[in-house]
Design a protein around this motif. Structure first.
Motif, PDB file in Angstrom:
ATOM      1  N   ARG A  51       0.846  -1.206   0.000  1.00  0.00           N
ATOM      2  CA  ARG A  51       0.000   0.000   0.000  1.00  0.00           C
ATOM      3  C   ARG A  51       0.875   1.247   0.000  1.00  0.00           C
ATOM      4  O   ARG A  51       1.868   1.300   0.735  1.00  0.00           O
ATOM      5  N   VAL A  52       0.483   2.227  -0.817  1.00  0.00           N
ATOM      6  CA  VAL A  52       1.204   3.486  -0.882  1.00  0.00           C
ATOM      7  C   VAL A  52       0.217   4.649  -0.785  1.00  0.00           C
ATOM      8  O   VAL A  52      -0.924   4.548  -1.218  1.00  0.00           O
ATOM      9  N   VAL A  53       0.690   5.740  -0.190  1.00  0.00           N
ATOM     10  CA  VAL A  53      -0.111   6.963  -0.126  1.00  0.00           C
ATOM     11  C   VAL A  53       0.112   7.704  -1.438  1.00  0.00           C
ATOM     12  O   VAL A  53       1.250   7.983  -1.817  1.00  0.00           O
ATOM     13  N   VAL A  54      -0.983   8.004  -2.141  1.00  0.00           N
ATOM     14  CA  VAL A  54      -0.890   8.616  -3.467  1.00  0.00           C
ATOM     15  C   VAL A  54      -1.445  10.043  -3.504  1.00  0.00           C
ATOM     16  O   VAL A  54      -1.727  10.567  -4.570  1.00  0.00           O
ATOM     17  N   GLY A  55      -1.573  10.642  -2.352  1.00  0.00           N
ATOM     18  CA  GLY A  55      -2.025  12.031  -2.285  1.00  0.00           C
ATOM     19  C   GLY A  55      -3.118  12.199  -1.260  1.00  0.00           C
ATOM     20  O   GLY A  55      -3.577  11.235  -0.646  1.00  0.00           O
ATOM     21  N   PRO A  56      -3.566  13.432  -1.086  1.00  0.00           N
ATOM     22  CA  PRO A  56      -4.699  13.662  -0.197  1.00  0.00           C
ATOM     23  C   PRO A  56      -6.005  13.339  -0.916  1.00  0.00           C
ATOM     24  O   PRO A  56      -6.086  13.458  -2.141  1.00  0.00           O
ATOM     25  N   GLU A  57      -7.011  12.892  -0.153  1.00  0.00           N
ATOM     26  CA  GLU A  57      -8.317  12.582  -0.757  1.00  0.00           C
ATOM     27  C   GLU A  57      -8.886  13.788  -1.482  1.00  0.00           C
ATOM     28  O   GLU A  57      -9.439  13.675  -2.561  1.00  0.00           O
ATOM     29  N   ALA A  58      -8.772  14.946  -0.880  1.00  0.00           N
ATOM     30  CA  ALA A  58      -9.255  16.185  -1.495  1.00  0.00           C
ATOM     31  C   ALA A  58      -8.049  17.044  -1.817  1.00  0.00           C
ATOM     32  O   ALA A  58      -6.948  16.790  -1.327  1.00  0.00           O
ATOM     33  N   GLY A  59      -8.261  18.053  -2.614  1.00  0.00           N
ATOM     34  CA  GLY A  59      -7.184  19.001  -2.876  1.00  0.00           C
ATOM     35  C   GLY A  59      -6.856  19.745  -1.601  1.00  0.00           C
ATOM     36  O   GLY A  59      -6.973  19.199  -0.508  1.00  0.00           O
ATOM     37  N   ARG A  60      -6.526  20.968  -1.705  1.00  0.00           N
ATOM     38  CA  ARG A  60      -6.239  21.767  -0.509  1.00  0.00           C
ATOM     39  C   ARG A  60      -7.513  21.917   0.299  1.00  0.00           C
ATOM     40  O   ARG A  60      -8.488  22.462  -0.161  1.00  0.00           O
ATOM     41  N   GLY A  61      -7.470  21.399   1.474  1.00  0.00           N
ATOM     42  CA  GLY A  61      -8.635  21.483   2.345  1.00  0.00           C
ATOM     43  C   GLY A  61      -8.202  21.716   3.763  1.00  0.00           C
ATOM     44  O   GLY A  61      -7.018  21.795   4.064  1.00  0.00           O
ATOM     45  N   ARG A  62      -9.169  21.795   4.618  1.00  0.00           N
ATOM     46  CA  ARG A  62      -8.872  22.039   6.023  1.00  0.00           C
ATOM     47  C   ARG A  62      -8.187  20.828   6.652  1.00  0.00           C
ATOM     48  O   ARG A  62      -7.248  20.959   7.428  1.00  0.00           O
ATOM     49  N   GLU A  63      -8.657  19.640   6.316  1.00  0.00           N
ATOM     50  CA  GLU A  63      -8.090  18.403   6.866  1.00  0.00           C
ATOM     51  C   GLU A  63      -7.435  17.614   5.744  1.00  0.00           C
ATOM     52  O   GLU A  63      -7.996  17.462   4.669  1.00  0.00           O
ATOM     53  N   ILE A  64      -6.229  17.106   6.011  1.00  0.00           N
ATOM     54  CA  ILE A  64      -5.530  16.295   5.021  1.00  0.00           C
ATOM     55  C   ILE A  64      -5.773  14.822   5.351  1.00  0.00           C
ATOM     56  O   ILE A  64      -5.307  14.331   6.376  1.00  0.00           O
ATOM     57  N   VAL A  65      -6.536  14.152   4.487  1.00  0.00           N
ATOM     58  CA  VAL A  65      -6.820  12.727   4.650  1.00  0.00           C
ATOM     59  C   VAL A  65      -6.059  11.989   3.554  1.00  0.00           C
ATOM     60  O   VAL A  65      -6.285  12.233   2.364  1.00  0.00           O
ATOM     61  N   PRO A  66      -5.136  11.085   3.925  1.00  0.00           N
ATOM     62  CA  PRO A  66      -4.344  10.387   2.916  1.00  0.00           C
ATOM     63  C   PRO A  66      -5.203   9.480   2.023  1.00  0.00           C
ATOM     64  O   PRO A  66      -6.107   8.801   2.509  1.00  0.00           O
ATOM     65  N   LEU A  67      -4.891   9.488   0.741  1.00  0.00           N
ATOM     66  CA  LEU A  67      -5.511   8.587  -0.223  1.00  0.00           C
ATOM     67  C   LEU A  67      -4.545   7.417  -0.388  1.00  0.00           C
ATOM     68  O   LEU A  67      -3.405   7.603  -0.827  1.00  0.00           O
ATOM     69  N   VAL A  68      -4.969   6.219   0.000  1.00  0.00           N
ATOM     70  CA  VAL A  68      -4.107   5.041  -0.023  1.00  0.00           C
ATOM     71  C   VAL A  68      -4.505   4.143  -1.193  1.00  0.00           C
ATOM     72  O   VAL A  68      -5.681   3.882  -1.410  1.00  0.00           O
ATOM     73  N   HIS A  69      -3.484   3.704  -1.944  1.00  0.00           N
ATOM     74  CA  HIS A  69      -3.692   2.839  -3.103  1.00  0.00           C
ATOM     75  C   HIS A  69      -3.064   1.477  -2.817  1.00  0.00           C
ATOM     76  O   HIS A  69      -1.917   1.405  -2.362  1.00  0.00           O
ATOM     77  N   THR A  70      -3.804   0.408  -3.056  1.00  0.00           N
ATOM     78  CA  THR A  70      -3.277  -0.947  -2.893  1.00  0.00           C
ATOM     79  C   THR A  70      -2.775  -1.438  -4.238  1.00  0.00           C
ATOM     80  O   THR A  70      -3.506  -1.435  -5.232  1.00  0.00           O
ATOM     81  N   LEU A  71      -1.524  -1.856  -4.266  1.00  0.00           N
ATOM     82  CA  LEU A  71      -0.893  -2.309  -5.502  1.00  0.00           C
ATOM     83  C   LEU A  71      -1.309  -3.737  -5.835  1.00  0.00           C
ATOM     84  O   LEU A  71      -1.452  -4.575  -4.946  1.00  0.00           O
ATOM     85  N   SER A  72      -1.464  -3.991  -7.108  1.00  0.00           N
ATOM     86  CA  SER A  72      -1.890  -5.300  -7.574  1.00  0.00           C
ATOM     87  C   SER A  72      -0.738  -6.005  -8.280  1.00  0.00           C
ATOM     88  O   SER A  72      -0.143  -5.466  -9.215  1.00  0.00           O
ATOM     89  N   GLY A  73      -0.409  -7.189  -7.804  1.00  0.00           N
ATOM     90  CA  GLY A  73       0.666  -7.978  -8.411  1.00  0.00           C
ATOM     91  C   GLY A  73       2.034  -7.605  -7.876  1.00  0.00           C
ATOM     92  O   GLY A  73       2.235  -6.547  -7.285  1.00  0.00           O
TER      93      GLY A  73
END
Length: 147
Positions: A51-73
């Protein structure tokens, strides 16, 4: 820009084994060897489900929530990172990498948990004389490098 200055200290060559987890394995090694600050370079293979963090769920916002991507293979990876202590003195690895399989690629931060497949080769270059630390940023909530 702010900066700090240091010199290269010890150079470690690590062979990570299949199933070991990044960033934990590198942070644990640094703690055992007394490495507080370093640059890390990684290449090798990573396992399906990493799993890797690929950015925040939203752009610039009040709260930064990490967007996590699960790699396949199983994928190849090339990554670079820095290791600096947090406010309690614990070494914290901040590593971003590019991984790929069959022409597809992903880029992200290994903080979410990357598992080594077969072998991972790491060069860890210790930085001496620097006082940089990771401190919690009141606005973002993230631990950011302070120099």
């Amino acid at each position: 820009m702010r900066y700090d200055e240091g010199q290269v200290g010890r150079v470690f060559v690590l062979r990570l084994e299949e199933g070991e987890k990044i960033p934990e394995v590198i942070e644990n090694f640094a703690r055992e060897k007394g490495v507080q600050r370093a640059m890390a370079i990684l290449l090798g293979g990573i396992d399906d489900g990493s799993r890797v963090v690929v950015g925040p769920e939203a752009g610039r916002g009040r709260e930064i929530v990490p967007l996590v991507h699960t790699l396949s293979g199983i994928q190849e990876i090339l990554a670079v990172g820095t290791l600096f202590p947090d406010e309690k003195g614990n070494p914290v690895l901040h590593m971003h990498g590019a991984s790929g399989r069959e022409g597809g690629a992903s880029v992200g931060c290994t903080r979410a948990g990357v598992t080594v497949w077969l072998v991972g080769e790491v060069i860890l270059l210790e930085i001496l004389g620097s006082r940089a630390v990771r401190t919690k940023d009141a606005v973002s909530g993230l631990s950011l490098l302070s120099v």
